[in-house]
Design a protein around this motif. Structure first.
Motif, mmCIF file in Angstrom:
data_model
loop_
_atom_site.group_PDB
_atom_site.id
_atom_site.type_symbol
_atom_site.label_atom_id
_atom_site.label_comp_id
_atom_site.label_asym_id
_atom_site.label_seq_id
_atom_site.Cartn_x
_atom_site.Cartn_y
_atom_site.Cartn_z
ATOM 1 N N PRO A 159 0.821 -1.195 0.000
ATOM 2 C CA PRO A 159 0.000 0.000 0.000
ATOM 3 C C PRO A 159 0.859 1.250 0.000
ATOM 4 O O PRO A 159 2.009 1.233 0.443
ATOM 5 N N ALA A 160 0.286 2.329 -0.501
ATOM 6 C CA ALA A 160 1.009 3.596 -0.491
ATOM 7 C C ALA A 160 1.274 4.027 0.943
ATOM 8 O O ALA A 160 0.480 3.784 1.842
ATOM 9 N N THR A 161 2.421 4.666 1.145
ATOM 10 C CA THR A 161 2.768 5.113 2.481
ATOM 11 C C THR A 161 3.370 6.500 2.434
ATOM 12 O O THR A 161 4.074 6.863 1.477
ATOM 13 N N ASP A 162 3.090 7.295 3.441
ATOM 14 C CA ASP A 162 3.679 8.630 3.564
ATOM 15 C C ASP A 162 4.952 8.600 4.389
ATOM 16 O O ASP A 162 5.556 9.637 4.652
ATOM 17 N N ASP A 163 5.366 7.412 4.820
ATOM 18 C CA ASP A 163 6.562 7.282 5.643
ATOM 19 C C ASP A 163 7.789 7.294 4.729
ATOM 20 O O ASP A 163 8.198 6.279 4.176
ATOM 21 N N GLU A 164 8.369 8.489 4.546
ATOM 22 C CA GLU A 164 9.496 8.633 3.631
ATOM 23 C C GLU A 164 10.698 7.815 4.066
ATOM 24 O O GLU A 164 11.513 7.398 3.245
ATOM 25 N N GLY A 165 10.827 7.552 5.362
ATOM 26 C CA GLY A 165 11.959 6.794 5.851
ATOM 27 C C GLY A 165 11.936 5.345 5.417
ATOM 28 O O GLY A 165 12.981 4.683 5.375
ATOM 29 N N LEU A 166 10.756 4.824 5.073
ATOM 30 C CA LEU A 166 10.645 3.433 4.669
ATOM 31 C C LEU A 166 10.773 3.237 3.162
ATOM 32 O O LEU A 166 11.145 2.153 2.710
ATOM 33 N N GLY A 167 10.428 4.247 2.394
ATOM 34 C CA GLY A 167 10.411 4.110 0.940
ATOM 35 C C GLY A 167 11.680 3.528 0.341
ATOM 36 O O GLY A 167 11.639 2.515 -0.376
ATOM 37 N N PRO A 168 12.866 4.109 0.616
ATOM 38 C CA PRO A 168 14.095 3.582 0.001
ATOM 39 C C PRO A 168 14.404 2.146 0.376
ATOM 40 O O PRO A 168 14.818 1.359 -0.479
ATOM 41 N N VAL A 169 14.202 1.775 1.641
ATOM 42 C CA VAL A 169 14.541 0.409 2.030
ATOM 43 C C VAL A 169 13.558 -0.597 1.428
ATOM 44 O O VAL A 169 13.944 -1.715 1.065
ATOM 45 N N LEU A 170 12.300 -0.217 1.268
ATOM 46 C CA LEU A 170 11.335 -1.119 0.647
ATOM 47 C C LEU A 170 11.636 -1.280 -0.840
ATOM 48 O O LEU A 170 11.509 -2.382 -1.391
ATOM 49 N N ASP A 171 12.037 -0.188 -1.489
ATOM 50 C CA ASP A 171 12.433 -0.289 -2.894
ATOM 51 C C ASP A 171 13.646 -1.203 -3.037
ATOM 52 O O ASP A 171 13.722 -2.020 -3.966
ATOM 53 N N TRP A 172 14.597 -1.056 -2.129
ATOM 54 C CA TRP A 172 15.787 -1.899 -2.163
ATOM 55 C C TRP A 172 15.422 -3.367 -1.957
ATOM 56 O O TRP A 172 15.935 -4.256 -2.643
ATOM 57 N N ALA A 173 14.519 -3.626 -1.008
ATOM 58 C CA ALA A 173 14.113 -5.006 -0.740
ATOM 59 C C ALA A 173 13.451 -5.626 -1.962
ATOM 60 O O ALA A 173 13.709 -6.791 -2.296
ATOM 61 N N ARG A 174 12.601 -4.867 -2.647
ATOM 62 C CA ARG A 174 11.932 -5.403 -3.844
ATOM 63 C C ARG A 174 12.938 -5.733 -4.937
ATOM 64 O O ARG A 174 12.696 -6.622 -5.753
ATOM 65 N N ALA A 175 14.066 -5.018 -4.957
ATOM 66 C CA ALA A 175 15.090 -5.270 -5.969
ATOM 67 C C ALA A 175 16.007 -6.433 -5.600
ATOM 68 O O ALA A 175 16.822 -6.863 -6.424
ATOM 69 N N HIS A 176 15.880 -6.937 -4.376
ATOM 70 C CA HIS A 176 16.770 -8.004 -3.912
ATOM 71 C C HIS A 176 15.983 -9.170 -3.305
ATOM 72 O O HIS A 176 16.447 -9.838 -2.384
ATOM 73 N N LEU A 177 14.802 -9.429 -3.825
ATOM 74 C CA LEU A 177 13.952 -10.474 -3.256
ATOM 75 C C LEU A 177 14.560 -11.866 -3.376
ATOM 76 O O LEU A 177 14.215 -12.766 -2.600
ATOM 77 N N GLU A 178 15.460 -12.057 -4.349
ATOM 78 C CA GLU A 178 16.039 -13.387 -4.528
ATOM 79 C C GLU A 178 17.061 -13.731 -3.444
ATOM 80 O O GLU A 178 17.476 -14.894 -3.324
ATOM 81 N N HIS A 179 17.446 -12.736 -2.635
ATOM 82 C CA HIS A 179 18.417 -12.961 -1.566
ATOM 83 C C HIS A 179 17.700 -13.208 -0.236
ATOM 84 O O HIS A 179 16.577 -12.732 -0.025
ATOM 85 N N PRO A 180 18.331 -13.923 0.686
ATOM 86 C CA PRO A 180 17.745 -14.058 2.027
ATOM 87 C C PRO A 180 17.652 -12.686 2.699
ATOM 88 O O PRO A 180 18.638 -11.942 2.738
ATOM 89 N N LEU A 181 16.490 -12.324 3.178
ATOM 90 C CA LEU A 181 16.281 -11.025 3.830
ATOM 91 C C LEU A 181 15.609 -11.252 5.171
ATOM 92 O O LEU A 181 14.667 -12.043 5.273
ATOM 93 N N THR A 182 16.069 -10.564 6.181
ATOM 94 C CA THR A 182 15.486 -10.658 7.511
ATOM 95 C C THR A 182 15.019 -9.286 7.958
ATOM 96 O O THR A 182 15.408 -8.260 7.372
ATOM 97 N N VAL A 183 14.215 -9.270 8.992
ATOM 98 C CA VAL A 183 13.771 -7.994 9.560
ATOM 99 C C VAL A 183 14.984 -7.206 10.031
ATOM 100 O O VAL A 183 15.051 -5.974 9.861
ATOM 101 N N GLU A 184 15.961 -7.895 10.585
ATOM 102 C CA GLU A 184 17.160 -7.222 11.069
ATOM 103 C C GLU A 184 17.915 -6.570 9.916
ATOM 104 O O GLU A 184 18.425 -5.445 10.058
ATOM 105 N N ASP A 185 17.991 -7.253 8.765
ATOM 106 C CA ASP A 185 18.670 -6.675 7.599
ATOM 107 C C ASP A 185 17.990 -5.391 7.152
ATOM 108 O O ASP A 185 18.648 -4.371 6.888
ATOM 109 N N LEU A 186 16.662 -5.435 7.052
ATOM 110 C CA LEU A 186 15.921 -4.261 6.594
ATOM 111 C C LEU A 186 15.982 -3.136 7.608
ATOM 112 O O LEU A 186 16.108 -1.954 7.234
ATOM 113 N N ALA A 187 15.887 -3.473 8.881
ATOM 114 C CA ALA A 187 15.964 -2.451 9.926
ATOM 115 C C ALA A 187 17.320 -1.764 9.911
ATOM 116 O O ALA A 187 17.426 -0.534 10.046
ATOM 117 N N GLN A 188 18.383 -2.546 9.756
ATOM 118 C CA GLN A 188 19.724 -1.975 9.721
ATOM 119 C C GLN A 188 19.869 -1.033 8.531
ATOM 120 O O GLN A 188 20.454 0.053 8.654
#
Length: 338
Positions: A227-256
């Protein structure tokens, strides 16, 4: 076995927008065309309006009628009071304004539906017709569905209804609801199956050149994008995650990567998207897998790898659990076009 009478609601007050003519045509096609070699007598179809749609005796082409689409009117021989005398009552849809803008559904229809239910009629809705059944209180405490684009509004407006947006239709005995458009045909064929048996329903489906029973539910058609979000702090990391879905990703990785603690990241993502980080990742991976199934000829094993869902068995497990179909069935439902 008796087919019985089917009353289809079409009134001037409800009106049916032009694209909703499809839902109106479904019960007319299934129940209105005699099939004497399959069952005789067939159903007795009645189009029921509010009385404004009766043709003039002189046959004037300008006679009033129920407006069912741009430039189209439909004359009916029965009023809403005839609903109470029918074995089955079908509400094909309600206007967009009743759904999107919350405009009231005509009181005359609500009263007629309650009277028909009290008289023992089987009550059926197609697509947004569920809003009329819910307004009449006929869905209180029941499981029901509608087109997935409207189920959130249905659930919010009628909290007593147990809304399920994952299925093509819900059979709750004497009250049945379907998702939108072609799912209405699935439900109508189901009614024929209940009334006249599987052989008759299967033969009718063959004549209509449609499956007698489709696999899966409407969950396979629902978009799983974030869903659309106004949380600008999350936008870049979510875009990055979508570009790296083939890799193992954890909550800790995204939070960092977002420069947050895992707890803060979890809280902010849930507030922004309404889902947990792990569910968000799963939705994105399923979305990637769906695109690859639709747009490529890659084997299921490779698609599991590229989407980050791992093995073919794991991909199949998540498809069946989340979408109700296997990857191979999904690919057949959405064939690649060249």
């Amino acid at each position: 076995m008796s087919a019985g009478s089917v009353a289809v609601v079409v009134t001037e007050e409800i009106g049916v927008p032009s694209w909703d003519l499809y839902e109106l045509s479904i019960p007319c096609t299934v129940f209105g065309k005699p099939q004497p070699d399959l069952a005789d007598p067939w159903y007795d179809l009645r189009l029921c309006g509010d009385g404004t749609g009766k043709p003039r005796p002189d046959g004037d082409s300008d006679s009033d009628g129920a407006r069912v689409g741009t430039g189209l009117t439909l004359s009916t021989q029965y009023g809403l009071d005839a609903l109470a005398g029918a074995d089955t009552v079908i509400v094909p849809s309600v206007p967009d304004a009743c759904v999107e803008e919350g405009k009231p559904i005509p009181k005359g229809l609500i009263t007629a539906l309650r009277d028909a239910y009290d008289a023992g009629a089987r009550i059926v809705s197609l697509c947004t017709g569920a809003f009329a059944l819910a307004e009449a209180g006929l869905l209180d405490g029941r499981r029901a569905t509608a087109h997935w684009m409207h189920t959130a509004q249905l659930a919010a407006r009628y909290p007593k209804v147990q809304v399920d947006d994952s299925v093509l239709y819900v059979d709750d005995g004497n009250v049945l609801t379907s998702a939108g458009l072609t799912a209405g045909l699935d439900l109508c064929l189901h009614l024929v199956r209940r009334d006249l048996g599987a052989h008759v329903a299967n033969q009718l489906a063959r004549r209509m050149v449609v499956p007698a029973h489709r696999r899966g539910g409407q969950a396979q058609f629902i978009e799983l994008s974030v869903p659309a979000t106004d949380d600008e702090g999350l936008g870049p990391v979510l875009d990055w995650a979508r570009a790296h879905l083939e890799h193992p990703l954890t909550v800790e990785d995204l939070a960092q990567r977002a420069a947050m603690s895992p707890r803060t990241f979890y809280r902010r993502l849930q507030a922004a998207t309404g889902t947990t980080p792990l569910q968000w990742l799963l939705n994105q991976r399923l979305g990637r897998a769906r695109v690859l199934l639709e747009a490529t000829d890659l084997p299921v094993e490779k698609i599991g790898e590229l989407s980050g869902l791992g093995t073919a068995n794991n991909l199949r497990h998540h498809f069946l659990k989340q979408l109700g179909v296997s990857p191979s069935d999904y690919r057949q439902a959405f064939p690649r076009t060249v």
